[in-house]
Design an enzyme around this catalytic site. Structure first.
Site, PDB file in Angstrom:
ATOM      1  N   PRO A   2       2.218   3.033  -8.512  1.00 41.26           N
ATOM      2  CA  PRO A   2       0.992   3.225  -7.544  1.00 41.26           C
ATOM      3  C   PRO A   2       1.053   4.285  -6.494  1.00 41.26           C
ATOM      4  O   PRO A   2       1.797   3.960  -5.559  1.00 41.26           O
ATOM      5  CB  PRO A   2       0.687   1.876  -6.727  1.00 41.26           C
ATOM      6  CG  PRO A   2       2.238   1.267  -6.880  1.00 41.26           C
ATOM      7  CD  PRO A   2       3.069   2.196  -7.556  1.00 41.26           C
ATOM      8  N   GLU A   3      -0.008   5.044  -6.434  1.00 42.09           N
ATOM      9  CA  GLU A   3      -0.123   5.948  -5.165  1.00 42.09           C
ATOM     10  C   GLU A   3      -1.562   5.530  -4.903  1.00 42.09           C
ATOM     11  O   GLU A   3      -2.205   4.603  -5.338  1.00 42.09           O
ATOM     12  CB  GLU A   3       0.040   7.331  -5.267  1.00 42.09           C
ATOM     13  CG  GLU A   3       1.370   7.727  -5.866  1.00 42.09           C
ATOM     14  CD  GLU A   3       1.735   9.145  -6.185  1.00 42.09           C
ATOM     15  OE1 GLU A   3       1.163   9.830  -5.545  1.00 42.09           O
ATOM     16  OE2 GLU A   3       2.316   9.424  -7.116  1.00 42.09           O
ATOM     17  N   HIS A  93       8.219 -11.281 -15.839  1.00 43.99           N
ATOM     18  CA  HIS A  93       7.855 -10.573 -14.673  1.00 43.99           C
ATOM     19  C   HIS A  93       6.488 -10.853 -14.147  1.00 43.99           C
ATOM     20  O   HIS A  93       6.294 -10.242 -13.303  1.00 43.99           O
ATOM     21  CB  HIS A  93       8.180  -9.133 -14.896  1.00 43.99           C
ATOM     22  CG  HIS A  93       9.332  -8.666 -15.373  1.00 43.99           C
ATOM     23  ND1 HIS A  93      10.413  -9.102 -14.667  1.00 43.99           N
ATOM     24  CD2 HIS A  93       9.624  -7.744 -16.252  1.00 43.99           C
ATOM     25  CE1 HIS A  93      11.525  -8.565 -15.668  1.00 43.99           C
ATOM     26  NE2 HIS A  93      10.805  -7.873 -16.554  1.00 43.99           N
ATOM     27  N   ARG A 112      10.163  -4.142 -11.745  1.00 45.16           N
ATOM     28  CA  ARG A 112      11.301  -4.054 -10.648  1.00 45.16           C
ATOM     29  C   ARG A 112      11.161  -4.537  -9.399  1.00 45.16           C
ATOM     30  O   ARG A 112      12.378  -4.642  -8.722  1.00 45.16           O
ATOM     31  CB  ARG A 112      11.168  -2.451 -10.559  1.00 45.16           C
ATOM     32  CG  ARG A 112      11.305  -1.765 -11.707  1.00 45.16           C
ATOM     33  CD  ARG A 112      11.210  -0.142 -11.542  1.00 45.16           C
ATOM     34  NE  ARG A 112      12.387   0.465 -10.880  1.00 45.16           N
ATOM     35  CZ  ARG A 112      12.443   1.782 -10.649  1.00 45.16           C
ATOM     36  NH1 ARG A 112      11.498   2.558 -10.961  1.00 45.16           N
ATOM     37  NH2 ARG A 112      13.338   1.994  -9.926  1.00 45.16           N
ATOM     38  N   ARG A 155       7.382  19.345  12.228  1.00 47.11           N
ATOM     39  CA  ARG A 155       8.162  18.887  11.148  1.00 47.11           C
ATOM     40  C   ARG A 155       9.013  20.164  10.510  1.00 47.11           C
ATOM     41  O   ARG A 155       8.344  21.174  10.098  1.00 47.11           O
ATOM     42  CB  ARG A 155       7.365  18.268  10.162  1.00 47.11           C
ATOM     43  CG  ARG A 155       6.495  17.068  10.641  1.00 47.11           C
ATOM     44  CD  ARG A 155       7.201  15.726  10.226  1.00 47.11           C
ATOM     45  NE  ARG A 155       6.634  14.898  10.910  1.00 47.11           N
ATOM     46  CZ  ARG A 155       6.996  13.676  10.668  1.00 47.11           C
ATOM     47  NH1 ARG A 155       7.992  13.358   9.884  1.00 47.11           N
ATOM     48  NH2 ARG A 155       6.639  12.717  11.479  1.00 47.11           N
TER      49      ARG A 155
END
Length: 280
Positions: A2-3, A93, A112, A155
DNA sequence: CGGCAAACCTGCGAGC
DNA sequence: TGCTCGCAGGTTTGCC
């Protein structure tokens, strides 16, 4: 999985099933995901009415009628599924289950277990350690090319790395960063602080366009992501570069032979896909 | 503080 | 068929 677009898709699937509904049963089937689940998670949710379902960055925020908020992050492989009636047998799961007063069942499945859930009491959401240093929402009104350039200006890291940093901008992940940089024509190796002016506005536009298009497509389904209804997302068919190593670049059509085509490199341990000709 | 590697955990496909 | 290796959408931690 998921983004931002996938989480937004999940939010839009869950909202009509949960908002205004009372949770008549909630149950954790194991004590932990990535971190321990909140103590007595089931008891704390049972009997509550869901006031709203929202998204912040890649987090789902499920507001409750006592002012608390259930915070959920899907990690890499987390999934919510909705069964409006007659839920099938539990699957491997399946870790957390909710049932509503309309008889719908919502299940969180996460092979996971990189996902996590927590409950923030009323008023504690803003200061929650997982949320308090997250950068601007890219699709919100208070985000624009200037805000973006400002966030990047000190940055020294590559732009790819900076865009993955959730404190710079909320919600981008490995797929969409590659896609956004491709559409903006910016090399993933370029120093973040050098993305200014026209480049910054191209990047801003690419971010907004890619995210909106991906949301419209129900997200990207590579192996795990499903909409809560079970349907696949289909934005993966619109990828320009992600997962296309060795293919001709769909932008400049440069071929694979020696110099052209989609390349894959590693940046801070993760794959980046890009076109060396088109991205500078 | 910035930047990077490692860690968390399971599953899948490729190659032998 | 079965093993090993590498890879996977994310984030935190610990170490320079």
């Amino acid at each position: 999985m998921p983004e931002l677009p996938e989480v937004e898709t999940v939010k839009r699937g869950l909202a009509p099933v949960l908002e205004g509904r009372r949770i008549v049963q909630a149950e954790a089937l194991r004590p932990d995901l990535r971190f321990p689940l909140p103590n007595r998670l089931g008891q704390r949710l049972t009997g509550r009415v869901v006031s709203h379902v929202k998204r912040r960055a890649k987090f789902l925020l499920i507001g409750l009628d006592d002012g608390a908020t259930l915070i959920s992050h899907l990690g890499m492989s987390g999934r919510f599924r909705i069964f409006k009636k007659a839920p099938p047998a539990l699957e491997k799961h399946d870790h957390v289950i909710f049932r509503t007063d309309q008889g719908a069942e919502v299940r969180y499945n996460d092979p996971r277990r990189f996902g996590f859930m927590d409950i923030a009491d009323a008023g504690a959401l803003i200061n929650h350690p997982m949320l308090n240093s997250i950068g601007p929402e890219p699709l919100s009104d208070n985000f624009d090319a200037k805000v973006l350039a400002q966030a990047l200006k000190d940055r020294q890291a590559p732009i790819k790395t900076a865009l993955l940093d959730q404190s710079v901008i909320a919600g981008l992940g490995n797929i969409y960063v590659s896609e956004v940089l491709f559409r903006a024509g910016i090399s993933p190796k370029r120093k973040a602080a050098s993305v200014i002016g026209l480049r910054a506005s191209k990047l801003y536009n690419a971010i907004v366009d890619v995210l909106n298009q991906a949301i419209s497509a129900g997200g990207s389904s590579i192996s795990d992501h499903r909409q809560p209804s079970g349907e696949l997302g289909y934005f993966q068919h619109s990828f320009g570069v992600y997962g296309r190593e060795g293919e001709a670049c769909p932008g400049c059509n440069c071929n694979i032979s020696k110099t052209g085509g989609v390349r894959r490199i590693q940046q801070s341990g993760r794959s980046t896909f890009y076109c060396t000709k088109q991205q500078r």
